[in-house]
Design an enzyme around this catalytic site. Structure first.
Site, PDB file in Angstrom:
ATOM      1  N   LYS A  90       0.894  -1.343  -0.063  1.00 26.04           N
ATOM      2  CA  LYS A  90       0.000  -0.217  -0.020  1.00 26.04           C
ATOM      3  C   LYS A  90       0.907   1.077   0.029  1.00 26.04           C
ATOM      4  O   LYS A  90       1.935   1.078   0.512  1.00 26.04           O
ATOM      5  CB  LYS A  90      -0.884   0.014   1.299  1.00 26.04           C
ATOM      6  CG  LYS A  90      -2.008   1.126   1.252  1.00 26.04           C
ATOM      7  CD  LYS A  90      -2.802   0.552   2.639  1.00 26.04           C
ATOM      8  CE  LYS A  90      -4.025   1.561   2.735  1.00 26.04           C
ATOM      9  NZ  LYS A  90      -4.710   1.113   3.924  1.00 26.04           N
TER      10      LYS A  90
ATOM     11  N   SER B   1      -9.452   0.682   2.987  1.00 24.70           N
ATOM     12  CA  SER B   1      -8.585   1.432   2.179  1.00 24.70           C
ATOM     13  C   SER B   1      -7.709   0.858   1.272  1.00 24.70           C
ATOM     14  O   SER B   1      -6.927   1.506   0.650  1.00 24.70           O
ATOM     15  CB  SER B   1      -8.044   2.567   3.051  1.00 24.70           C
ATOM     16  OG  SER B   1      -7.389   2.067   3.906  1.00 24.70           O
TER      17      SER B   1
ATOM     18  N   SER C 230      -9.490  -1.995   7.260  1.00 17.91           N
ATOM     19  CA  SER C 230      -9.012  -1.844   5.838  1.00 17.91           C
ATOM     20  C   SER C 230      -8.249  -2.765   5.183  1.00 17.91           C
ATOM     21  O   SER C 230      -7.789  -2.613   4.105  1.00 17.91           O
ATOM     22  CB  SER C 230      -8.267  -0.446   5.900  1.00 17.91           C
ATOM     23  OG  SER C 230      -9.145   0.746   5.911  1.00 17.91           O
TER      24      SER C 230
END
Length: 439
Positions: free
Chosen positions: A72, A148, A172
């Protein structure tokens, strides 16, 4: 993943061949999948060549030698600006070293190939980013990948990489894992170093992992567990499992509860437990997230308000207006809720719940209908995950695969530091080839 590493170590293929093919597939598919914001071709190829040279010289290589992975884009990558899904961070200097989690995987021989898309500053469950576009779900491109950490989950679901790193504040990692049909592990709070992460909510943020299967997740976790794997990853003898009821049997589509109940029945689970005041725990987690997130971003809100993604800007502004007394009460309640879960884990080892309340919603839609009630998607996809990250418990989302339909997720939760039990239950369920028909 482990088989791939063995084939490289046995010289049936080479790390360079594997990484070259991986990079070619990412270049070809990323324009449509939009999983990656940075592709690290020179770095990845150089690392692959080093691994091949070490093998040729008879030198030891790690257990993940040559395995590609992604992270990420809130993990620091040396020489790359840590975007955290934002426009504002583009003005930051490049990171001077890799995040500790990246260093751990590379020490085991894994090869970093890129950074993945996310909700801005990790504040969301959809990975629809105003700056870097949405990451669609590889299972159905008309739907969200979750967030996310949606770019990481989608990269694994699309078979671009077998392993990816994400972060989990309120769900997330687990939410996109369930939306995309992959395995997502959020370890106990504090078990994995956050050094080199751009944080969202300091008291809630956890690094986490995505993989295609439980065996690979166990291999990943063994690198971070620091010799703290307490139980063998086979069989369920002596493991006390309970199904959460009350709050966890409300607020989702009927097919979600049918699927989770069917799994519990296959395991022979008869015990049900009620976790008190879970709705209040979720509300307290919201207050803490909004208040801490807004406080961290206050200088940017004061000077660069228009450079925020509107979807996150408005929530940060609302968080900045939360009275300090609310935040203090939320933290006090957090201790009370943690103590109630400790009492429950004195009686059971594992708790089962749904991961998400429905299949991945359509892209570009703000609201969903759940049980006849219209709800906002962004805050409500995490209704089952948020209460457990609130008190730092380890939890894993296991995909519930259904014929000709999008997947759902089973959430498996344990007491602190018992990731081994979670992986043990998940491995048994995976070997049972969970396949829940639609009623």
């Amino acid at each position: 993943m482990c088989n791939l590493a063995r084939s490289i170590q046995n010289r049936q293929t080479s790390a360079l061949e594997v990484i070259s093919q991986t990079l070619a597939e990412i270049e070809a598919k990323n324009p449509h999948l939009n999983c990656f914001t940075d592709i690290l071709q020179p770095r990845a190829l150089a690392q692959a060549q080093k691994i091949d040279q070490a093998i040729a010289n008879g030198e030891p290589v790690g257990v993940l030698a040559g395995v590609p992975f992604a992270v990420k884009n809130l993990f620091d990558i040396k020489g790359i600006v840590t975007l955290a899904g934002s426009k504002i961070n583009r003005d930051h200097p490049a990171a001077r070293q890799d995040a500790i989690a990246i260093q751990t995987l590379e020490a085991a021989g894994a090869v970093l190939v890129g950074a993945t898309n996310m909700d801005e500053y990790a504040y969301g469950f959809v990975t629809e980013n105003a700056h870097y576009r949405a990451t669609p779900n590889p299972r159905d491109p008309s739907r969200i990948s979750g967030g996310s950490s949606g770019g990481s989950a989608a990269a694994v679901a699309a078979n671009l990489v077998p392993l990816a790193l994400g972060s989990d504040t309120n769900g997330s990692v687990r939410v996109p894992a369930a939306c995309c049909g992959v395995v997502g592990l959020k370890p106990t709070f504090g078990r994995v170093s956050r050094q080199g992460l751009f944080l969202f909510v300091s008291s809630l943020d956890h690094p986490g992992f995505f993989s295609d299967n439980v065996a690979d997740m166990a291999a990943i976790w063994s690198l971070f567990a620091k010799n703290n794997l307490k139980a063998p990853l086979s069989g369920l003898e002596g493991v006390k499992i309970a199904l959460a009821d009350d709050y966890f049997q409300q607020g989702a589509e009927p097919e979600v509860f049918e699927a989770v109940t069917a799994i519990a029945e296959r395991l022979g689970v008869t015990k049900k437990i009620t976790i008190p005041e879970t709705a209040r725990a979720r509300a307290a987690a919201y207050i803490i997230s909004a208040a801490e997130g807004a406080n961290w971003h206050l200088p940017r809100l004061q000077t660069r308000l228009e450079d925020f993604d509107p979807a996150t800007r408005d929530r940060f502004l609302a968080g900045a207006l939360i009275p300090s007394s609310w935040y203090l009460q939320a933290q006090r309640f957090r201790r009370w809720y943690r103590d109630r879960l400790r009492e429950i884990f004195a009686e059971v080892d594992i708790i089962l719940t749904p991961t998400i309340p429905c299949i991945a919603p359509p892209l570009g839609v703000e609201k969903m209908i759940i049980d006849g009630q219209e709800l906002l998607i962004r805050p409500n996809l995490g209704r089952f995950t948020q209460p457990f990250s609130f008190i730092g418990l380890p939890a894993l989302s296991l995909p519930i695969k259904r014929p000709s339909q999008l997947p759902l997720g089973l959430q498996i939760i344990a007491a602190p530091d018992r990731e081994d039990l979670i992986l043990r239950v998940a491995r048994v369920l995976e070997e049972m080839l969970i396949d829940i028909p639609h009623k």
